[in-house]
Design an enzyme around this catalytic site. Structure first.
Site, mmCIF file in Angstrom:
data_model
loop_
_atom_site.group_PDB
_atom_site.id
_atom_site.type_symbol
_atom_site.label_atom_id
_atom_site.label_comp_id
_atom_site.label_asym_id
_atom_site.label_seq_id
_atom_site.Cartn_x
_atom_site.Cartn_y
_atom_site.Cartn_z
ATOM 1 N N GLU A 119 2.299 -6.966 -8.463
ATOM 2 C CA GLU A 119 2.581 -6.183 -9.666
ATOM 3 C C GLU A 119 3.965 -5.560 -9.560
ATOM 4 O OE1 GLU A 119 -0.174 -3.192 -12.131
ATOM 5 O OE2 GLU A 119 0.831 -2.193 -10.482
ATOM 6 N N TYR A 171 6.481 -4.628 -17.838
ATOM 7 C CA TYR A 171 5.352 -4.711 -16.915
ATOM 8 C C TYR A 171 5.136 -6.173 -16.553
ATOM 9 C CZ TYR A 171 0.741 -4.805 -14.908
ATOM 10 O OH TYR A 171 -0.300 -5.028 -14.051
#
Ligand code: GDP
Ligand code: MN
Length: 398
Positions: free
Chosen positions: A197, A109
């Site tokens: 992201e 992530y």
């Protein structure tokens, strides 16, 4: 402003982030054609909507043949994809993105956000990618790496290396990870993003670091500096009420109650909504007409608020400093004369030219309910809305 995954990937690719080969399609047939162009024998078909959580909601499909691609895309097109980020109404799928599927070893992530406390860009990363960051912080909080960037020097190589080490990235891939981190940081700052992201960023079986998903959000107030970003806007993904307002230079936030609010200034909007709730009502929206509103602008605001079928009463609350109460009053009268409404309208004016404003309202002959204080206005709005509702249901019963 949000953009689509394929657009974010194209941007990040230009900044040195490695992304899979892919092609955009507007129909199932075009999706199959894109797969043929890409070659290989395994593809991913991904619904392009401004929301994450598509994987779990059927918006990301792994396909092994042209037939499967046609079926997967056919299933997605024209549907409202409902994910945990879209709300129950979902978001329409009008584009799909086809990529060659990539076998990978690990999901990471990676997020870049504005940290308001330090007033800096903060990098948030975790070796437990694939899950949402909320899940990671609930289930594997110890895996999260945070690092803020000193704006005067930008993201330095040593700092990016430290992040790579903290994530446990194999040494031979450190340089690729550094390039990915620095590319994201540069894209973030140079394009005035508020969020970047990549989830998941993967380590592929052939030792590449690849962004399998990408999300970018931009600061709406800086879009004028980035016309190439501004033109990526996709109105099909926005709340139609908010999109219409934005096109007219008005600031509109749609809510779920029944009392429409026209105010000037966000702070006054908050106070107005609080007072409506205190008086026992629920706001349907708030619409900020800003400073120096002309009668035309007020009339536009009225039209917009009334186009929402949930609105059963309208409360206009203006504290005029830069604004002028007489202009606002003229706008209200203009709007109601041009389009008579069947819901109660409550107007509270205070500040510059308030007497003139009141006079215009009083002499208009329109059934406008006037109030002096905010509390009075909210109470009258709630009472008028309740009476109107009871009357209407009585009419229906007859
Ligand atoms: P999201 O659910 O909206 O965040 O969509 P993602 O693009 O993140 O896709 C969801 C999941 O699909 C990812 O976490 C991956 O596990 C998987 N996925 C996406 N692209 C690929 C790919 O090219 N190969 C493989 N094997 N899995 C993929
Ligand atoms: Mn994702």
């Amino acid at each position: 402003m949000d953009i689509h995954e394929y657009q974010a990937k194209e941007i990040l690719g230009r900044f040195g982030v490695t992304v899979p080969d892919g092609g955009l399609a507007y129909s199932p047939e075009q999706a199959a054609y894109r797969a043929r162009e890409l070659g290989g024998n395994r593809w991913i078909v991904k619904a392009q909507v401004h929301a994450g959580g598509r994987g779990k909601a059927g918006g990301v499909k792994l396909c092994d043949s042209e037939g499967e691609i046609l079926d997967a895309a056919d299933e997605m097109f024209g549907k409202k994809l409902v994910t945990h980020q879209t709300g129950p109404e979902g978001k329409g799928v009008y584009r799909v993105y086809v990529e060659a599927a990539v076998p990978f070893e690990q999901e990471i992530y990676l997020g870049f956000v504005l940290d308001r406390t330090s007033q800096r860009v903060m990098i948030v990363a975790s070796s437990e990618g694939g899950m949402e960051i909320e899940e990671i912080s609930a289930e594997k909080p110890e895996s999260i790496v945070r690092s803020t960037v000193e704006p005067a020097v930008g993201l330095q190589e040593f700092q990016a290396r430290e992040i790579a080490f903290a994530l446990g990235i194999p040494a031979k891939l450190t340089q690729q990870m550094v390039r990915t981190l620095q590319g994201c940081y540069r894209a973030f700052t140079e394009l005035d993003a508020t969020m970047v992201e990549i989830n998941p960023l993967v380590i592929t079986s052939d030792d590449r670091i690849l962004a399998l998903d990408a999300k970018m959000t931009f600061d709406g107030n800086a879009l004028f500096r980035h016309p190439h970003v501004a033109e990526l806007r996709d109105k099909s993904q926005e709340d139609p009420r908010e999109a219409r307002a934005a096109d007219r230079g008005l600031n509109y936030i749609g809510l779920t109650g029944n009392i429409g609010c026209i105010v000037n200034g966000a702070g006054l909007a908050m106070a107005t909504m609080d007072t409506i709730k205190l008086a026992g009502g629920e706001p349907a929206n708030f619409l900020d007409i800003g400073g120096g509103a002309t009668p035309e602008r007020v009339a536009k605001a009225f039209k917009l608020v009334l186009s929402d079928a949930n609105v059963q009463a309208v409360l206009v609350n203006i504290f005029a400093g830069i604004n002028r109460c007489d202009w606002v009053a003229e706008g209200v009268v203009q709007a109601l004369t041009a389009n008579p409404v069947d819901v109660p309208v409550i107007v509270r004016l205070a500040g510059t030219n308030v007497e003139e404003g009141q006079k215009i309202l009083a002499q208009s002959g329109l059934p406008i309910i006037r109030a002096t204080t905010l509390m009075e206005a909210a109470e009258r709005a709630v009472t008028a809305w309740q009476n109107d509702k009871t009357q209407n249901s009585k009419l229906r019963a007859v």
